[in-house]
Motif scaffolding. Structure first.
Motif, PDB file in Angstrom:
ATOM      1  N   LYS A 106      27.105  73.423  38.761  1.00 61.29           N
ATOM      2  CA  LYS A 106      26.185  73.864  37.715  1.00 61.29           C
ATOM      3  C   LYS A 106      24.857  73.138  37.915  1.00 61.29           C
ATOM      4  CE  LYS A 106      29.887  74.168  34.250  1.00 61.29           C
ATOM      5  NZ  LYS A 106      30.350  73.664  32.925  1.00 61.29           N
ATOM      6  N   THR A 107      23.780  73.809  37.620  1.00 63.92           N
ATOM      7  CA  THR A 107      22.473  73.165  37.658  1.00 63.92           C
ATOM      8  C   THR A 107      21.551  73.854  36.675  1.00 63.92           C
ATOM      9  OG1 THR A 107      20.640  72.443  39.070  1.00 63.92           O
ATOM     10  CG2 THR A 107      21.619  74.599  39.551  1.00 63.92           C
ATOM     11  N   GLU A 108      20.657  73.068  36.080  1.00 66.57           N
ATOM     12  CA  GLU A 108      19.742  73.610  35.079  1.00 66.57           C
ATOM     13  C   GLU A 108      18.374  72.961  35.216  1.00 66.57           C
ATOM     14  OE1 GLU A 108      21.930  74.746  31.087  1.00 66.57           O
ATOM     15  OE2 GLU A 108      22.468  72.720  31.674  1.00 66.57           O
ATOM     16  N   LEU A 109      17.357  73.764  35.077  1.00 61.26           N
ATOM     17  CA  LEU A 109      15.985  73.298  34.911  1.00 61.26           C
ATOM     18  C   LEU A 109      15.546  73.723  33.518  1.00 61.26           C
ATOM     19  CD1 LEU A 109      14.362  74.244  38.328  1.00 61.26           C
ATOM     20  CD2 LEU A 109      14.595  71.935  37.413  1.00 61.26           C
ATOM     21  N   ALA A 159      17.210  70.058  26.642  1.00 64.45           N
ATOM     22  CA  ALA A 159      15.757  70.159  26.491  1.00 64.45           C
ATOM     23  C   ALA A 159      15.116  69.109  27.390  1.00 64.45           C
ATOM     24  CB  ALA A 159      15.345  69.942  25.037  1.00 64.45           C
ATOM     25  N   ASN A 160      14.008  69.469  28.052  1.00 61.25           N
ATOM     26  CA  ASN A 160      13.324  68.554  28.973  1.00 61.25           C
ATOM     27  C   ASN A 160      14.320  67.903  29.925  1.00 61.25           C
ATOM     28  OD1 ASN A 160      11.154  67.126  30.098  1.00 61.25           O
ATOM     29  ND2 ASN A 160      11.570  65.354  28.803  1.00 61.25           N
ATOM     30  N   LEU A 161      14.961  68.718  30.727  1.00 61.52           N
ATOM     31  CA  LEU A 161      16.080  68.211  31.512  1.00 61.52           C
ATOM     32  C   LEU A 161      16.187  68.913  32.860  1.00 61.52           C
ATOM     33  CD1 LEU A 161      18.272  66.094  30.668  1.00 61.52           C
ATOM     34  CD2 LEU A 161      19.806  68.023  30.312  1.00 61.52           C
ATOM     35  N   PHE A 162      16.616  68.147  33.845  1.00 61.20           N
ATOM     36  CA  PHE A 162      17.069  68.676  35.127  1.00 61.20           C
ATOM     37  C   PHE A 162      18.391  68.000  35.425  1.00 61.20           C
ATOM     38  CE2 PHE A 162      16.934  67.953  39.904  1.00 61.20           C
ATOM     39  CZ  PHE A 162      17.569  69.146  40.190  1.00 61.20           C
ATOM     40  N   ASP A 163      19.436  68.797  35.674  1.00 60.39           N
ATOM     41  CA  ASP A 163      20.731  68.188  35.949  1.00 60.39           C
ATOM     42  C   ASP A 163      21.427  68.901  37.093  1.00 60.39           C
ATOM     43  OD1 ASP A 163      23.480  69.664  34.638  1.00 60.39           O
ATOM     44  OD2 ASP A 163      21.542  70.454  33.987  1.00 60.39           O
ATOM     45  N   LEU A 164      22.217  68.123  37.834  1.00 60.49           N
ATOM     46  CA  LEU A 164      23.108  68.626  38.884  1.00 60.49           C
ATOM     47  C   LEU A 164      24.528  68.269  38.478  1.00 60.49           C
ATOM     48  CD1 LEU A 164      21.187  67.667  42.149  1.00 60.49           C
ATOM     49  CD2 LEU A 164      21.588  69.974  41.261  1.00 60.49           C
ATOM     50  N   PHE A 203      21.463  63.323  35.470  1.00 64.20           N
ATOM     51  CA  PHE A 203      20.414  63.820  34.578  1.00 64.20           C
ATOM     52  C   PHE A 203      19.071  63.157  34.875  1.00 64.20           C
ATOM     53  CE2 PHE A 203      24.413  63.851  32.152  1.00 64.20           C
ATOM     54  CZ  PHE A 203      24.481  65.181  31.754  1.00 64.20           C
ATOM     55  N   TRP A 204      18.014  63.986  34.849  1.00 69.09           N
ATOM     56  CA  TRP A 204      16.640  63.511  34.894  1.00 69.09           C
ATOM     57  C   TRP A 204      15.842  64.198  33.789  1.00 69.09           C
ATOM     58  CZ3 TRP A 204      19.403  64.947  39.180  1.00 69.09           C
ATOM     59  CH2 TRP A 204      19.545  64.032  40.208  1.00 69.09           C
ATOM     60  N   THR A 263      11.936  58.939  35.113  1.00 71.07           N
ATOM     61  CA  THR A 263      12.562  60.191  34.671  1.00 71.07           C
ATOM     62  C   THR A 263      14.085  60.145  34.767  1.00 71.07           C
ATOM     63  OG1 THR A 263      12.414  61.164  36.894  1.00 71.07           O
ATOM     64  CG2 THR A 263      10.566  61.551  35.379  1.00 71.07           C
ATOM     65  N   PHE A 264      14.652  59.155  35.458  1.00 69.40           N
ATOM     66  CA  PHE A 264      16.100  59.121  35.683  1.00 69.40           C
ATOM     67  C   PHE A 264      16.833  58.661  34.426  1.00 69.40           C
ATOM     68  CE2 PHE A 264      19.915  56.927  37.641  1.00 69.40           C
ATOM     69  CZ  PHE A 264      20.619  58.110  37.819  1.00 69.40           C
ATOM     70  N   ILE A 265      17.639  59.569  33.842  1.00 65.53           N
ATOM     71  CA  ILE A 265      18.358  59.284  32.591  1.00 65.53           C
ATOM     72  C   ILE A 265      19.679  58.576  32.862  1.00 65.53           C
ATOM     73  CG2 ILE A 265      19.412  60.303  30.542  1.00 65.53           C
ATOM     74  CD1 ILE A 265      17.439  62.658  30.914  1.00 65.53           C
ATOM     75  N   GLY A 266      20.461  59.097  33.824  1.00 62.65           N
ATOM     76  CA  GLY A 266      21.738  58.461  34.116  1.00 62.65           C
ATOM     77  C   GLY A 266      22.728  59.401  34.765  1.00 62.65           C
TER      78      GLY A 266
END
Length: 457
Positions: free
Chosen positions: A315-318, A352-357, A378-379, A404-407
């Motif tokens: 899954k991936t989201e911008l 919201a305001n997210l990019f994840d792999l 997450f970024w 930007t790196f959340i975790g």
């Protein structure tokens, strides 16, 4: 725990008496149809409560159902260490009971009560604890019940759920499901279905029977699902409108009018399954223009000819965030009313305001037992926006933080479904904080464990 033990004893009785059943329980309980039990002669109590004739012709009948769910949670360093320490965890309990009355083929009334309780939780919200409220109460008028094309008008308090539930859902994960007061027209034609609706969001409160009409949040729109379109098996197209008297973003607070236009392609080809969705949003926030968007992809491949039938997916989201502070524009995407457990039952971060792999692996250990392993990174999509919860509460502002790196989040769960009535799940999640969280707050790693036992009837 004493109540849980009593529940498990009752559950074992259910599994013994109804190991095989023709009943099918659906996520939206009002979608269930038990008219096929009209001529049932078994006289078993479950079939009786699912279809009780109220007229000699049996065209008017009553159907009853419900759900009991117990969940135990233990969280170490809740809210990344910002919340008070809880050493022994807490229990969430949810009870649902509904009554479905069909008065002939044209009129139908659906009523549902909900009780959500929290025991041992240090701080609670109405999403955790809502002792008793009228969750659904609507009437259907079916204009063409005997024809292939159907047109139904639905008026009253009702659950709404569309597509992958990225934007509108019943919020199954949290303790208190969500509903809307509104009017909906449902048109079904061959391989297509169109819903047009106008509604007010029902804001949950902690009292008894106090979830009243809410004038401060409106949702309206149209959603069409088309099946077997040729090369693409299924496609969803939709428009959704949102008005909120007051909304809060990292940009500030103010009135929000937002329009969402989106499309979704989904289906499977052989062992491949795919789900791709894109949404663009425009409107007005605090007298400033809105321009936001999101794009997501979920695809997986199932190897069904080897042991455990592994399913490997990605899954991936911008998801857009605000481009700049104080520029009199808002670019933060609003997920509207998404499913609560958006990135797992822990529900730590919102879309919201997210990019994840998000790669994942599913194994079928047994016909009724599955094992899932998920890894998510997450970024923040934009440095000029904050981090949001699933309900769009601003968790941390992005102001003066460049990282930007959340975790990273590693989750695993076991799901066991011994019968149609019973569901068990145990989950473990570890969230390793990135530089943004360590700069924005306490930034401690989170350990989350949960156990769920659910009875549906």
């Amino acid at each position: 725990m004493k109540k849980l033990l009593i529940l498990l004893v009752l559950l074992s009785h259910f599994t013994g008496s109804y190991a095989q059943t023709t009943l099918t329980f659906k996520p939206l309980r009002y979608d269930e149809d038990y008219s096929f039990l009209k001529d049932d002669t078994s006289k078993r109590w479950l079939e009786t409560i699912k279809y009780t004739a109220l007229s000699t012709s049996k065209s008017t009948y009553l159907s009853l159902g419900g759900e009991v769910r117990y969940q135990y949670f233990y969280v170490r360093n809740e809210d990344w260490g910002e919340s008070p320490t809880d050493t022994d965890g807490y229990v969430l309990t949810r009870y649902l009971a509904h009554m479905d009355i069909h008065a002939g083929k044209h009129i139908r009334t659906f009523l549902q009560l909900q009780s959500s309780l929290a025991n041992g939780k240090v701080s609670t919200s109405p999403v955790d604890e809502n002792p008793l409220d009228l969750h659904q109460a609507f009437i259907d008028v079916n204009l063409y019940p005997t024809q292939k094309d159907k047109l139904i008008f639905r008026l009253g308090r009702q659950e709404l759920s569309y597509g992958s539930q990225r934007l509108i859902s019943v919020r199954e994960g949290p303790n208190n499901r969500q509903a809307f007061d509104g009017l909906k027209a449902i048109y079904t034609h061959k391989q297509a279905k169109l819903d047009i609706f106008y509604s007010h969001y029902v804001a949950a409160k902690k009292g008894i029977l106090d979830d009243r009409f809410n004038p401060d949040t409106k949702l309206w729109g149209a959603y069409i699902v088309k099946n077997n379109t040729g090369f693409l098996p299924q496609i969803d197209l939709y428009y959704l409108g949102l008005w909120k008297k007051e909304a809060t973003f990292d940009e500030g607070q103010g009135q929000e009018l937002r329009h969402s236009v989106g499309g979704r392609l989904w289906g499977n080809r052989g062992n491949w399954t795919y789900d791709a969705e894109g949404v663009y949003q425009f409107g007005d926030f605090n007298s400033h223009p809105i321009s936001a968007w999101t794009a997501s992809l979920n695809t997986n491949y199932k190897v069904d000819k080897i042991r455990y039938k592994p399913e490997i997916g990605l899954k991936t989201e911008l998801i857009s965030g605000d481009k700049a502070y104080e520029d009199e524009k808002l670019n933060t995407f609003n997920p509207l009313f998404p499913k609560g457990a958006y990135f797992g039952l822990a529900a730590l971060i919102g879309p919201a305001n997210l990019f994840d792999l998000h790669p994942y692996l599913k194994l079928e250990l047994h016909k009724k037992l599955s094992w899932d392993i998920d890894y998510d990174v997450f970024w923040r999509y934009s440095r000029n926006d904050g981090l949001y919860a699933v309900n769009m509460t601003l968790l941390y502002s992005g102001k003066n933080i460049n990282s930007t790196f959340i975790g990273q989040q590693l989750s695993t769960d076991l799901e066991y479904t011994p019968t149609d009535f019973l569901y068990f799940r145990t989950e473990f999640t570890w969230f390793h904080t990135g530089q943004f969280l360590t700069q924005a707050g306490a930034g401690k790693d989170i350990l989350f464990t949960a156990f769920t036992a659910q009875l549906t009837f």
